[in-house]
Scaffold this motif. Structure first.
Motif, mmCIF file in Angstrom:
data_model
loop_
_atom_site.group_PDB
_atom_site.id
_atom_site.type_symbol
_atom_site.label_atom_id
_atom_site.label_comp_id
_atom_site.label_asym_id
_atom_site.label_seq_id
_atom_site.Cartn_x
_atom_site.Cartn_y
_atom_site.Cartn_z
ATOM 1 N N ILE A 50 1.223 -0.879 -0.189
ATOM 2 C CA ILE A 50 0.183 0.397 -0.165
ATOM 3 C C ILE A 50 0.962 0.615 -0.336
ATOM 4 O O ILE A 50 0.285 2.246 -0.532
ATOM 5 C CB ILE A 50 -0.573 -0.122 1.159
ATOM 6 N N LYS A 53 1.973 2.079 -3.373
ATOM 7 C CA LYS A 53 1.080 2.103 -4.469
ATOM 8 C C LYS A 53 1.372 3.899 -3.806
ATOM 9 O O LYS A 53 1.338 5.096 -4.828
ATOM 10 C CB LYS A 53 -0.069 2.062 -4.017
ATOM 11 N N ARG A 71 -6.007 7.940 -9.143
ATOM 12 C CA ARG A 71 -6.325 7.243 -9.044
ATOM 13 C C ARG A 71 -5.548 6.238 -8.056
ATOM 14 O O ARG A 71 -5.780 5.366 -7.404
ATOM 15 C CB ARG A 71 -6.545 6.371 -10.256
ATOM 16 N N GLY A 72 -3.992 6.351 -8.171
ATOM 17 C CA GLY A 72 -3.465 6.269 -6.772
ATOM 18 C C GLY A 72 -4.151 6.157 -5.919
ATOM 19 O O GLY A 72 -3.972 5.382 -4.667
ATOM 20 N N ARG A 74 -6.626 7.042 -4.388
ATOM 21 C CA ARG A 74 -8.621 6.619 -4.042
ATOM 22 C C ARG A 74 -8.295 5.088 -3.723
ATOM 23 O O ARG A 74 -8.474 4.569 -3.305
ATOM 24 C CB ARG A 74 -8.647 6.783 -5.141
ATOM 25 N N SER A 75 -6.821 4.248 -4.069
ATOM 26 C CA SER A 75 -6.801 3.675 -4.266
ATOM 27 C C SER A 75 -6.680 3.064 -2.626
ATOM 28 O O SER A 75 -6.073 1.608 -2.489
ATOM 29 C CB SER A 75 -5.759 2.655 -5.258
ATOM 30 N N VAL A 76 -5.626 3.450 -2.053
ATOM 31 C CA VAL A 76 -5.388 3.732 -0.641
ATOM 32 C C VAL A 76 -6.014 4.163 0.686
ATOM 33 O O VAL A 76 -5.692 4.234 1.328
ATOM 34 C CB VAL A 76 -3.847 3.834 -0.732
ATOM 35 N N ARG A 78 -8.719 3.282 1.608
ATOM 36 C CA ARG A 78 -9.169 2.599 1.715
ATOM 37 C C ARG A 78 -8.362 1.850 3.326
ATOM 38 O O ARG A 78 -9.236 1.569 3.931
ATOM 39 C CB ARG A 78 -10.135 1.756 1.220
#
Length: 356
Positions: A50, A53, A71-72, A74-76, A78
Motif C-alpha cells: 500500500i 502505491k 487513481r493511486g 484513491r486506491s490506498v 480505504r
C-alpha cells in the motif's frame, strides 16, 4: 525401536521436508505452528504494498500525471491505518483536482485537509493559497476576505503573505471597503519590497506579485476619483470645482497608467484597461446625474460639459503620447491603443441632458 533406527527415521523426515538438519526441521515446524507471526508477515507485506502505491501516486503527482495520481491516492484511501502519511492524501487529491480544473472536488479535499490538519505547515499554506485562488476564479469575494483574514494570522512564507494581502485587498475593494483595501495593498507593497529579486528567465513569483500589485494600485487610484463629492455651501453647489477636480484626478490616473502599463503582463493590462474605461464611464454618468438633479441654466450646463470634454481631450493627449513612447513595445502599445479607442468612443457618446 532402537536409538539408531529412530535417528534414521528423523534424518529421513528432515530430508523429505527439505531441511538440511534436524534442528532446521524442528525450527521450521515451530514457525509453521505460529499463526500470529504469519499474520504479522502478511500485514507487513500488505502495508509495504500500500505504501508503495502511495509513493507511486506521489511520483505521478510530481510528474504532472494528475489523473494517474488521483487513481493511486484513491486506491490506498480505504486503508488509512496502513498509509504512513495518510493525512496528506486529501492534500494531494485537492491539488491534483485543482491542476485539472476540477475546482469543486479541489475545494472539498483541501477543506477536509485543513480541518484534519489545523497546525500550519508548508502543505497547509499551499492549501490555503490554492483555496484563495479558487475563490478568486469564482469572484467569491466574501470567502476570500474571510479566509485571508484567518490566514494572515498564521506564520507564512513572505511570498505567500504578500499574495494573501493582495487577494484580501482586492476582495475588500470589490466589497466597497476601500480603506481596508488600501491598507492591505500597502502592507503587500512593504512585503514585496523586502523580497529578493529573482534572476534569470525562470518564473519569478516576485515579478508576478508586483504585477498584481501594480494593477491593484491603479484600480485603487482610479477609485479615489469616484470618492470625490460635490461641495455645497448653504444653497450654493460648487459643481464646477467637482467637474474640474474629477477630471484632473482621472488625468493623474492615466498618467500612472501610461507609466505602468509596459510592466504589466497581458492579463493585468487587460483588466486595467477595463477598469480605466469603467472609471471614465462613471465620470460621465455622475456628471449627468448631477446636472439632472441641479437643472442649471443652459449656459452653465454647456460650460460644465466643456470642462468635462477638455479633461477627456487631455487624457487622449496623454494616451497618444504613450503610443509614441511604446513604439518598440508592441504589447504596451496594443493596450494603450485599445484604451485610446474606448476613450474616443466614450467622448463621442458624451452628451448632457437638455443639450441642444
Amino acid at each position: 525401536m532402537s536409538w539408531r533406527s529412530f535417528s534414521k527415521v528423523v534424518v529421513l523426515a528432515a530430508s523429505l521436508s527439505g531441511c538440511t538438519s534436524i534442528g532446521d526441521m524442528f525450527f521450521a515446524r515451530s514457525e509453521e505452528q505460529d499463526p500470529s507471526q504469519k499474520a504479522r508477515q502478511r500485514e507487513e507485506r500488505l502495508s509495504e504494498s500500500i505504501n508503495s502505491k502511495f509513493e507511486w501516486a506521489i511520483q505521478n503527482y510530481e510528474a504532472g500525471r494528475y489523473e494517474d495520481a488521483i487513481r493511486g491516492f484513491r486506491s490506498v484511501q480505504r486503508d488509512p491505518a496502513r498509509v504512513e502519511r495518510f493525512e496528506l492524501i486529501h492534500w494531494y487529491l485537492g491539488m491534483s483536482h485543482f491542476h485539472l480544473g476540477k475546482l469543486d472536488d479541489a475545494l472539498t479535499h483541501l477543506r477536509q485537509y485543513l480541518q484534519a490538519n489545523p497546525v500550519p505547515g508548508q502543505e497547509s499554506q499551499e492549501a490555503r493559497v490554492t483555496l484563495l485562488r479558487i475563490h478568486e476564479s469564482r469572484s467569491d469575494w466574501p470567502a476570500i476576505a474571510t479566509l485571508a483574514a484567518e490566514t494572515d494570522r498564521l506564520s507564512l512564507y513572505q511570498q505567500n503573505r504578500a499574495l494573501v494581502k493582495l487577494l484580501w485587498a482586492e476582495a475588500l475593494y470589490q466589497q466597497k471597503e476601500y480603506a481596508g483595501a488600501r491598507s492591505a495593498a500597502s502592507d503587500a507593497e512593504t512585503i514585496l519590497a523586502s523580497l529578493p529579486q529573482t534572476e534569470g528567465d525562470h518564473f519569478d513569483p516576485r515579478g508576478a506579485l508586483w504585477s498584481r500589485h501594480r494593477w491593484l494600485q491603479l484600480v485603487l487610484d482610479g477609485h479615489s476619483c469616484s470618492d470625490l463629492t460635490v461641495a455645497r455651501t448653504g444653497k450654493k453647489i460648487h459643481l464646477e470645482q467637482w467637474v474640474d477636480g474629477y477630471g484632473e484626478c482621472l488625468e493623474r490616473s492615466v498618467k500612472r497608467y501610461v507609466a505602468e502599463i509596459s510592466q504589466l503582463p497581458a492579463r493585468w493590462a487587460e483588466k486595467t484597461n477595463a477598469h480605466m474605461v469603467r472609471s471614465f464611464e462613471v465620470y460621465r454618468q455622475r456628471l449627468e446625474e448631477e446636472l439632472r438633479a441641479l437643472r442649471p441654466p443652459l449656459a452653465r450646463q454647456r460650460a460644465l460639459e466643456g470642462s468635462a470634454r477638455r479633461a477627456f481631450h487631455r487624457i487622449l493627449d496623454q494616451l497618444n503620447q504613450g503610443l509614441k513612447n511604446f513604439e518598440n513595445q508592441p504589447d504596451a502599445r496594443e493596450s494603450v491603443e485599445r484604451l485610446l479607442k474606448s476613450t474616443e468612443g466614450l467622448l463621442h457618446r458624451f452628451s448632457l441632458p437638455n443639450s441642444p
